[in-house]
Design a protein around this motif. Structure first.
Motif, PDB file in Angstrom:
ATOM      1  N   PHE A 135     -42.534 -16.529  30.436  1.00 25.34           N
ATOM      2  CA  PHE A 135     -43.984 -16.654  30.488  1.00 25.34           C
ATOM      3  C   PHE A 135     -44.533 -15.954  31.730  1.00 25.34           C
ATOM      4  O   PHE A 135     -44.057 -16.158  32.834  1.00 25.34           O
ATOM      5  CB  PHE A 135     -44.385 -18.137  30.505  1.00 25.34           C
ATOM      6  CG  PHE A 135     -43.639 -18.965  29.503  1.00 25.34           C
ATOM      7  CD1 PHE A 135     -43.854 -18.802  28.149  1.00 25.34           C
ATOM      8  CD2 PHE A 135     -42.707 -19.898  29.921  1.00 25.34           C
ATOM      9  CE1 PHE A 135     -43.155 -19.558  27.220  1.00 25.34           C
ATOM     10  CE2 PHE A 135     -42.005 -20.655  29.016  1.00 25.34           C
ATOM     11  CZ  PHE A 135     -42.226 -20.496  27.659  1.00 25.34           C
ATOM     12  N   ASP A 136     -45.557 -15.138  31.520  1.00 24.96           N
ATOM     13  CA  ASP A 136     -46.209 -14.418  32.606  1.00 24.96           C
ATOM     14  C   ASP A 136     -47.357 -15.207  33.222  1.00 24.96           C
ATOM     15  O   ASP A 136     -47.669 -15.029  34.405  1.00 24.96           O
ATOM     16  CB  ASP A 136     -46.752 -13.074  32.115  1.00 24.96           C
ATOM     17  CG  ASP A 136     -45.672 -12.179  31.556  1.00 24.96           C
ATOM     18  OD1 ASP A 136     -44.530 -12.260  32.047  1.00 24.96           O
ATOM     19  OD2 ASP A 136     -45.962 -11.408  30.622  1.00 24.96           O
ATOM     20  N   PHE A 137     -47.992 -16.048  32.433  1.00 32.06           N
ATOM     21  CA  PHE A 137     -49.219 -16.710  32.871  1.00 32.06           C
ATOM     22  C   PHE A 137     -49.345 -18.028  32.124  1.00 32.06           C
ATOM     23  O   PHE A 137     -48.991 -18.116  30.942  1.00 32.06           O
ATOM     24  CB  PHE A 137     -50.426 -15.813  32.576  1.00 32.06           C
ATOM     25  CG  PHE A 137     -51.634 -16.068  33.429  1.00 32.06           C
ATOM     26  CD1 PHE A 137     -51.722 -15.538  34.704  1.00 32.06           C
ATOM     27  CD2 PHE A 137     -52.688 -16.840  32.963  1.00 32.06           C
ATOM     28  CE1 PHE A 137     -52.835 -15.772  35.501  1.00 32.06           C
ATOM     29  CE2 PHE A 137     -53.810 -17.068  33.741  1.00 32.06           C
ATOM     30  CZ  PHE A 137     -53.877 -16.526  35.025  1.00 32.06           C
ATOM     31  N   VAL A 138     -49.838 -19.060  32.819  1.00 32.10           N
ATOM     32  CA  VAL A 138     -50.012 -20.385  32.218  1.00 32.10           C
ATOM     33  C   VAL A 138     -51.490 -20.742  32.214  1.00 32.10           C
ATOM     34  O   VAL A 138     -52.185 -20.567  33.221  1.00 32.10           O
ATOM     35  CB  VAL A 138     -49.214 -21.456  32.992  1.00 32.10           C
ATOM     36  CG1 VAL A 138     -49.496 -22.845  32.425  1.00 32.10           C
ATOM     37  CG2 VAL A 138     -47.723 -21.152  32.946  1.00 32.10           C
ATOM     38  N   ILE A 139     -51.964 -21.241  31.078  1.00 35.32           N
ATOM     39  CA  ILE A 139     -53.335 -21.730  30.946  1.00 35.32           C
ATOM     40  C   ILE A 139     -53.260 -23.176  30.498  1.00 35.32           C
ATOM     41  O   ILE A 139     -52.615 -23.490  29.488  1.00 35.32           O
ATOM     42  CB  ILE A 139     -54.134 -20.900  29.923  1.00 35.32           C
ATOM     43  CG1 ILE A 139     -54.213 -19.427  30.352  1.00 35.32           C
ATOM     44  CG2 ILE A 139     -55.537 -21.473  29.742  1.00 35.32           C
ATOM     45  CD1 ILE A 139     -54.845 -18.529  29.311  1.00 35.32           C
ATOM     46  N   THR A 140     -53.899 -24.075  31.257  1.00 40.12           N
ATOM     47  CA  THR A 140     -53.913 -25.486  30.883  1.00 40.12           C
ATOM     48  C   THR A 140     -55.312 -25.903  30.481  1.00 40.12           C
ATOM     49  O   THR A 140     -56.301 -25.453  31.062  1.00 40.12           O
ATOM     50  CB  THR A 140     -53.426 -26.385  32.038  1.00 40.12           C
ATOM     51  OG1 THR A 140     -54.393 -26.387  33.092  1.00 40.12           O
ATOM     52  CG2 THR A 140     -52.091 -25.894  32.576  1.00 40.12           C
TER      53      THR A 140
END
Length: 573
Positions: free
Chosen positions: A291-296
């Protein structure tokens, strides 16, 4: 079959379909970073600051000590990459100064409009990993740090599992903590621009109001209008969720391609299905580099769950505020399209939040032990085991009194309490090679600065700005009038243990998730983690934002103002 790709499904495509299918498929680009040396950690077994019982690496083979020139290893994560880059820059500047060349002053070049884009070609060691384990794409495109190195880092982490911060000497722990603080200060004044390909979506799957919002973000990321073909990962439990409706989502996206006569809807459907994937906890632990980027989408608890999922490598985390308080969620969901577009196009500002590394240490039975707290010495005399003596007294070279039994990375706090016992807990607190105090209370809370507004606040601890490099120690309902909350530097290794003569067991919890029973003689080590939490921050003044947050969320120091009408000083009648 609905044609969805699983978490481990590959991107194999027939050559005759490649020209059309490439318009929908995500081809991971692998760039290389100029500096691929990881943070090299060694320790001195003779250091008085670390006990032999804390130097055990668990059942895994101990790591090789550095002898002579350190072995080149792949970068473990974005944080360590920039940390090592900064160390090399300091060494280079020091060498230039010694050679009579003044180092270049970059102070004026660092501002909010600066970008840091790792690039270059790796010159790391040869690898014999198969193409099944690591993608072989060798693009030299700039932007994302070497994704191939991130894949290799997963395997190297298995061998570096024993390199915990509790093992470091005092000097090494101080250097590490200082380096992370300095890196955090530098990152707070620049933007990091990533070439994002894989996006990790996290939400509260039991909240039916948030699932449609998660679907909306996933659809926006997968839409034809995006210039990049993102791969979106959502939680595995949403695969069959009626509200999320994954098959229906793919069909809605296929409709965007029906207006183009040159595109076959079947190929479009297959490409879109392969770009909507599903993650599970095992994938986050074993393959975080995916994963390059996490969005919560949620509240502070959702962010804490992200920290719990990514126990080592933590991708940058951008959090939308859809919960209650929102100390960790800085972005409004109504503007998600503009926020995400700006973040991917112009870069983001990252804040490194201190995490703790907590390790449960189990007491080991002596060969001549009689009961749980008694043994016979070499002269045959009965003696009682003493936790204080075992942790700070003289040690025998051939004796290990404790053994590690699980390590956790936490963002908020570690709590040692009485658990279900009706009586108070009895614990001992140690700092490095000193015994601090004995505590009779419901428990002890050791909080990070981020967690100062959580359990620490409820227990009467101090509020602390998240940039402070400290540990907050607060008792929970202590049976004394004199136990005041204390603040310690993050360069200390704390140990909280249950003495052998305690009446009852205690329980340790880590960010409120993992709960472990501590028997008499067991203890928990708490130290600054080598893996801070990378949180994406909005542009602006972070200190001012934090003060406004505690004022708005907690009503900090709010009261009615005094009236001035009709007031006369006492000496003027």
């Amino acid at each position: 079959m609905n044609g969805f790709a699983g978490a481990d499904e590959s991107h194999d495509i027939n050559e005759d379909q490649h020209s059309q299918y490439s318009q929908y498929d995500d081809h991971y680009s692998s760039t290389s970073d100029d500096d691929n040396k990881a943070l090299e950690v060694t320790f001195d077994p003779s250091s008085p600051y670390r006990r032999k019982s804390s130097l055990i690496y668990s059942e895994a083979d101990p790591p090789k000590l550095a002898a002579g020139k350190a072995k080149v290893a792949t970068t473990q994560c974005l944080v360590h990459q920039f940390l090592e880059e900064y160390r090399n820059e300091r060494r280079k500047n020091a060498n230039q100064t010694q050679n009579g060349h003044a180092p270049e002053n970059l102070t004026n070049q660092v501002d909010l409009d600066s970008f840091v884009e790792p690039k270059g070609i790796a010159a790391g060691p040869k690898s014999n990993w198969s193409s099944r384990d690591i993608d072989s794409d060798a693009s030299t495109e700039t932007g994302q740090p070497d994704q191939e190195s991130w894949k290799k880092a997963r395997l190297s982490l298995d061998h570096n599992e024993g390199l915990n911060s509790r093992i470091l000497t005092k000097k090494q722990l101080t250097d590490m903590a200082w380096g992370v603080r300095e890196l955090s200060r530098r990152l707070g004044s620049i933007r990091l621009k990533f070439q994002v390909r894989s996006v990790f979506l996290l939400t509260k799957v039991y909240d039916r109001e948030l699932i449609p919002k998660t679907r909306l973000v996933a659809k926006w990321l997968l839409s034809k209008a995006r210039g990049v073909r993102y791969t979106v990962y959502v939680e595995e439990s949403l695969k069959g969720n009626d509200d999320f409706d994954a098959p229906g989502l793919v069909e809605e996206l296929v409709q965007e391609y029906r207006d183009s006569p040159a595109i076959d809807p079947g190929f479009a459907r297959k490409g879109l299905a392969s770009r909507l994937r599903f993650w599970n906890e095992k994938m986050c632990r074993k393959r975080p580099h995916t994963f390059d980027f996490v969005i919560t989408l949620g509240g502070d608890g959702t962010v804490l769950y992200t920290s719990w999922l990514f126990q080592r490598i933590v991708p940058p985390v951008l959090s939308f505020s859809l919960g209650s308080l929102g100390f960790l969620t800085k972005f409004e969901f109504d503007d998600y399209e503009e926020i995400l577009s700006t973040a991917f196009r112009d870069g983001v500002t990252v804040s490194l939040r201190l995490r703790f590394e907590g390790t449960v240490m189990r007491s080991q039975r002596k060969t001549n032990q009689l009961t749980h707290n008694e043994y016979t010495d070499e002269q045959g005399k009965r003696r009682k085991r003493d936790l204080i003596e075992e942790l700070i007294g003289e040690e025998r070279d051939d004796e290990h009194t404790h053994k590690p039994d699980g390590t956790f990375e936490i963002l908020n706090e570690i709590v040692v309490d009485r658990g279900p016992n009706p009586t108070m807990s009895y614990t001992e607190i140690f700092g490095d090679d000193e015994h601090f105090t004995s505590v009779l209370a419901d428990g002890v809370c050791v909080s990070t600065p981020t967690g100062s507004t959580a359990y620490n606040l409820a227990a009467g601890g101090s509020l602390c700005h998240p940039d402070n490099p400290v540990m907050l120690v607060t008792s929970i309902c202590a049976h004394t009038l004199s136990f005041r909350p204390i603040i310690l530097p993050d360069t200390i290794v704390l140990r909280i243990g249950v003495p052998y003569d305690a009446r009852t067991n205690s329980w340790a919890s880590f960010d409120g998730r993992e709960r472990v029973e501590l028997m008499p003689g067991d203890y928990v080590t708490i130290s600054a983690s080598r893996f801070p939490f990378a949180s994406v921050q909005p542009q602006g003044r972070r200190s001012e934002d934090w003060v406004k947050c505690i004022s708005a969320k907690l009503g900090w120091n709010t009261r009615q103002k005094q009236k001035n009408e009709g007031f006369n000083p006492w000496n003027k009648g």
